[in-house]
Design a protein around this motif. Structure first.
Motif, PDB file in Angstrom:
ATOM      1  N   ILE A  98     -17.315  33.086  52.826  1.00 45.85           N
ATOM      2  CA  ILE A  98     -16.142  32.232  53.059  1.00 45.85           C
ATOM      3  C   ILE A  98     -15.306  32.107  51.790  1.00 45.85           C
ATOM      4  O   ILE A  98     -14.069  32.175  51.841  1.00 45.85           O
ATOM      5  CB  ILE A  98     -16.587  30.845  53.565  1.00 45.85           C
ATOM      6  CG1 ILE A  98     -17.110  30.957  55.003  1.00 45.85           C
ATOM      7  CG2 ILE A  98     -15.445  29.829  53.489  1.00 45.85           C
ATOM      8  CD1 ILE A  98     -17.825  29.719  55.500  1.00 45.85           C
ATOM      9  N   LYS A  99     -15.964  31.922  50.657  1.00 42.87           N
ATOM     10  CA  LYS A  99     -15.236  31.783  49.390  1.00 42.87           C
ATOM     11  C   LYS A  99     -14.382  33.014  49.100  1.00 42.87           C
ATOM     12  O   LYS A  99     -13.215  32.913  48.715  1.00 42.87           O
ATOM     13  CB  LYS A  99     -16.230  31.552  48.253  1.00 42.87           C
ATOM     14  CG  LYS A  99     -15.572  31.286  46.903  1.00 42.87           C
ATOM     15  CD  LYS A  99     -16.623  31.018  45.840  1.00 42.87           C
ATOM     16  CE  LYS A  99     -15.964  30.651  44.503  1.00 42.87           C
ATOM     17  NZ  LYS A  99     -15.077  31.718  44.009  1.00 42.87           N
ATOM     18  N   ILE A 100     -14.965  34.197  49.292  1.00 47.93           N
ATOM     19  CA  ILE A 100     -14.218  35.431  49.034  1.00 47.93           C
ATOM     20  C   ILE A 100     -13.086  35.600  50.036  1.00 47.93           C
ATOM     21  O   ILE A 100     -11.939  35.899  49.675  1.00 47.93           O
ATOM     22  CB  ILE A 100     -15.158  36.645  49.094  1.00 47.93           C
ATOM     23  CG1 ILE A 100     -16.176  36.597  47.967  1.00 47.93           C
ATOM     24  CG2 ILE A 100     -14.368  37.956  49.030  1.00 47.93           C
ATOM     25  CD1 ILE A 100     -17.257  37.666  48.046  1.00 47.93           C
ATOM     26  N   LEU A 101     -13.393  35.417  51.317  1.00 50.22           N
ATOM     27  CA  LEU A 101     -12.401  35.662  52.369  1.00 50.22           C
ATOM     28  C   LEU A 101     -11.260  34.653  52.315  1.00 50.22           C
ATOM     29  O   LEU A 101     -10.118  34.994  52.631  1.00 50.22           O
ATOM     30  CB  LEU A 101     -13.084  35.629  53.740  1.00 50.22           C
ATOM     31  CG  LEU A 101     -14.053  36.792  53.988  1.00 50.22           C
ATOM     32  CD1 LEU A 101     -14.924  36.513  55.201  1.00 50.22           C
ATOM     33  CD2 LEU A 101     -13.291  38.104  54.159  1.00 50.22           C
ATOM     34  N   ARG A 102     -11.563  33.422  51.906  1.00 54.16           N
ATOM     35  CA  ARG A 102     -10.489  32.434  51.772  1.00 54.16           C
ATOM     36  C   ARG A 102      -9.490  32.865  50.698  1.00 54.16           C
ATOM     37  O   ARG A 102      -8.282  32.704  50.845  1.00 54.16           O
ATOM     38  CB  ARG A 102     -11.084  31.066  51.439  1.00 54.16           C
ATOM     39  CG  ARG A 102     -10.063  29.932  51.496  1.00 54.16           C
ATOM     40  CD  ARG A 102     -10.710  28.594  51.184  1.00 54.16           C
ATOM     41  NE  ARG A 102     -11.505  28.119  52.318  1.00 54.16           N
ATOM     42  CZ  ARG A 102     -12.774  27.759  52.243  1.00 54.16           C
ATOM     43  NH1 ARG A 102     -13.426  27.856  51.098  1.00 54.16           N
ATOM     44  NH2 ARG A 102     -13.413  27.312  53.304  1.00 54.16           N
ATOM     45  N   ASP A 103     -10.015  33.441  49.616  1.00 54.71           N
ATOM     46  CA  ASP A 103      -9.143  33.916  48.538  1.00 54.71           C
ATOM     47  C   ASP A 103      -8.368  35.170  48.944  1.00 54.71           C
ATOM     48  O   ASP A 103      -7.371  35.516  48.296  1.00 54.71           O
ATOM     49  CB  ASP A 103      -9.971  34.227  47.281  1.00 54.71           C
ATOM     50  CG  ASP A 103     -10.525  32.980  46.623  1.00 54.71           C
ATOM     51  OD1 ASP A 103      -9.995  31.879  46.897  1.00 54.71           O
ATOM     52  OD2 ASP A 103     -11.500  33.093  45.851  1.00 54.71           O
ATOM     53  N   MET A 104      -8.829  35.846  49.998  1.00 58.31           N
ATOM     54  CA  MET A 104      -8.169  37.084  50.432  1.00 58.31           C
ATOM     55  C   MET A 104      -7.096  36.864  51.488  1.00 58.31           C
ATOM     56  O   MET A 104      -6.459  37.821  51.916  1.00 58.31           O
ATOM     57  CB  MET A 104      -9.212  38.066  50.984  1.00 58.31           C
ATOM     58  CG  MET A 104     -10.085  38.720  49.938  1.00 58.31           C
ATOM     59  SD  MET A 104     -11.087  40.051  50.654  1.00 58.31           S
ATOM     60  CE  MET A 104      -9.796  41.254  51.075  1.00 58.31           C
ATOM     61  N   GLN A 105      -6.886  35.638  51.918  1.00 59.91           N
ATOM     62  CA  GLN A 105      -5.874  35.396  52.936  1.00 59.91           C
ATOM     63  C   GLN A 105      -4.506  35.816  52.413  1.00 59.91           C
ATOM     64  O   GLN A 105      -4.077  35.382  51.343  1.00 59.91           O
ATOM     65  CB  GLN A 105      -5.874  33.922  53.339  1.00 59.91           C
ATOM     66  CG  GLN A 105      -7.173  33.448  53.954  1.00 59.91           C
ATOM     67  CD  GLN A 105      -7.613  34.298  55.146  1.00 59.91           C
ATOM     68  OE1 GLN A 105      -6.931  34.366  56.162  1.00 59.91           O
ATOM     69  NE2 GLN A 105      -8.754  34.951  55.011  1.00 59.91           N
ATOM     70  N   GLY A 106      -3.835  36.666  53.161  1.00 61.31           N
ATOM     71  CA  GLY A 106      -2.538  37.174  52.737  1.00 61.31           C
ATOM     72  C   GLY A 106      -2.614  38.448  51.923  1.00 61.31           C
ATOM     73  O   GLY A 106      -1.569  39.012  51.574  1.00 61.31           O
ATOM     74  N   ALA A 107      -3.819  38.923  51.609  1.00 62.43           N
ATOM     75  CA  ALA A 107      -3.940  40.182  50.862  1.00 62.43           C
ATOM     76  C   ALA A 107      -3.345  41.317  51.688  1.00 62.43           C
ATOM     77  O   ALA A 107      -3.679  41.486  52.861  1.00 62.43           O
ATOM     78  CB  ALA A 107      -5.401  40.460  50.537  1.00 62.43           C
ATOM     79  N   LYS A 108      -2.491  42.089  51.080  1.00 64.18           N
ATOM     80  CA  LYS A 108      -1.784  43.142  51.799  1.00 64.18           C
ATOM     81  C   LYS A 108      -2.753  44.151  52.388  1.00 64.18           C
ATOM     82  O   LYS A 108      -3.622  44.690  51.697  1.00 64.18           O
ATOM     83  CB  LYS A 108      -0.808  43.844  50.859  1.00 64.18           C
ATOM     84  CG  LYS A 108       0.109  44.831  51.573  1.00 64.18           C
ATOM     85  CD  LYS A 108       1.141  45.411  50.626  1.00 64.18           C
ATOM     86  CE  LYS A 108       2.063  46.380  51.358  1.00 64.18           C
ATOM     87  NZ  LYS A 108       3.069  46.977  50.433  1.00 64.18           N
TER      88      LYS A 108
END
Length: 334
Positions: free
Chosen positions: A160-170
């Motif tokens: 969750i920590k990683i994926l939350r930071d990836m929101q909007g990653a192109k």
């Protein structure tokens, strides 16, 4: 390049360093142009030549071996790729450095191949070797791979920590949002998970892969709401799934049940009747073929119910005959 390889072999001999450079370039071009079968053979030849001329740990030898792994992976020959990859990331780290592009590529390949084969411990061990400054162009790929591996081993808070930071990653918008939603649900964060799935199901995209994950998110969200007895909300998301997509059958089936659970059997017949006409080998289609007469029965239209049951039994019987014929052919070695 092919002509240059022949010329180098003719002029300088089969053990020429120049030939080695030409073959390495040829292999890279084959990989980039999608000629993976030829690239695998070329890389194997180049690696063998490089070991003889340069030695087992020479940069060109390691590059040729890495090219072979890339080609084999692209061909789906995972066992061969993993064998060729054995020890390569460590050797590349020692010779080229931990943050060299080829080192990082070998680690990505090792982690991806191991995770694909269910060896998540090896995948995480490989990812833990990533060191130094990771180039931005592969950072998201490594993070996404790590998050997926964490999910596979039940480390949902870390994912969750990683994926939350990836929101909007192109390039990862729908994928990161979908996986975040699934990780949150599995971690007991139901409301947050449903919101993440809703975001994944609303991304604007024309990319086939992203459209598929968009459908998958809407199906997952609709199915979850259906399980929670929120049929009207479930219908909203289930009806967003494309009729011609890979998740269409399951969405049509669930949409029918969302109506049937509320005793709206006439409405349930709409998606179920459409689904029942599709390929009978699909599990969702088979269920729909039985759900249609069930709905007619609930509506007291018993004649149509009997006909539909008869049609389903006939279709199932035909498939069983095909299966029996195939089994007999296999036994006879045909």
């Amino acid at each position: 390049i092919e002509r240059a390889a022949v010329d180098a072999r003719d002029r300088f001999g089969a053990e020429s360093p120049l030939l080695l450079h030409v073959l390495t370039t040829r292999t890279s071009q084959m990989i980039n142009s999608g000629q993976t079968a030829d690239a695998a053979a070329s890389a194997r030849e180049t690696a063998a030549l490089a070991r003889r001329i340069e030695g087992p740990d020479a940069p060109l030898t390691l590059t040729a071996t890495l090219n072979e792994v890339v080609a084999l992976s692209s061909l789906g020959r995972r066992d061969e790729a993993r064998r060729a990859l054995t020890g390569l990331p460590e050797r590349l780290t020692r010779v080229l450095g931990a943050d060299h592009g080829e080192t990082l590529l070998s680690i990505r390949l090792q982690a991806r191949l191991a995770a694909y084969d269910g060896d998540f411990a090896e995948a995480l061990e490989a990812l833990d070797r990533v060191a130094g400054t990771v180039p931005e162009k592969i950072r998201d790929d490594l993070n996404f791979l790590r998050a997926n591996t964490y999910m596979a081993v039940g480390r949902f808070p870390d994912a969750i920590k990683i994926l939350r930071d990836m929101q909007g990653a192109k390039g990862y918008e729908g994928f990161a949002a979908y996986n975040l939603g699934m990780a949150q649900i599995r971690n007991g964060q139901e409301a947050d998970g449903l919101q993440s799935l809703a975001r994944a199901g609303q991304i604007g995209t024309g990319d086939p892969g992203a459209l598929a994950i968009k459908d998958k998110a809407n199906l997952a969200l609709g199915s979850r709401l259906l399980e929670n007895k929120k049929e009207d909300q479930a219908k909203v998301y289930l009806e967003r799934v494309r009729l011609k997509g890979a998740f269409s059958n399951r969405a049509l089936l669930a949409s029918g049940w969302a109506d049937a659970n509320q005793e709206h059997y006439e409405r349930a017949l709409v998606p179920w009747s459409l689904l029942a006409k599709r390929n009978v080998t699909d599990k969702a289609v088979q269920e729909a073929m039985l759900a249609v007469p069930y709905a007619y029965g609930k509506l007291n239209i018993h004649g149509k119910a009997a006909l539909a049951y008869g049609g389903a039994l006939e279709a199932f019987g035909a498939e069983l005959k095909k299966l029996a014929a195939s089994t007999e052919s296999i036994k006879e070695g045909k």
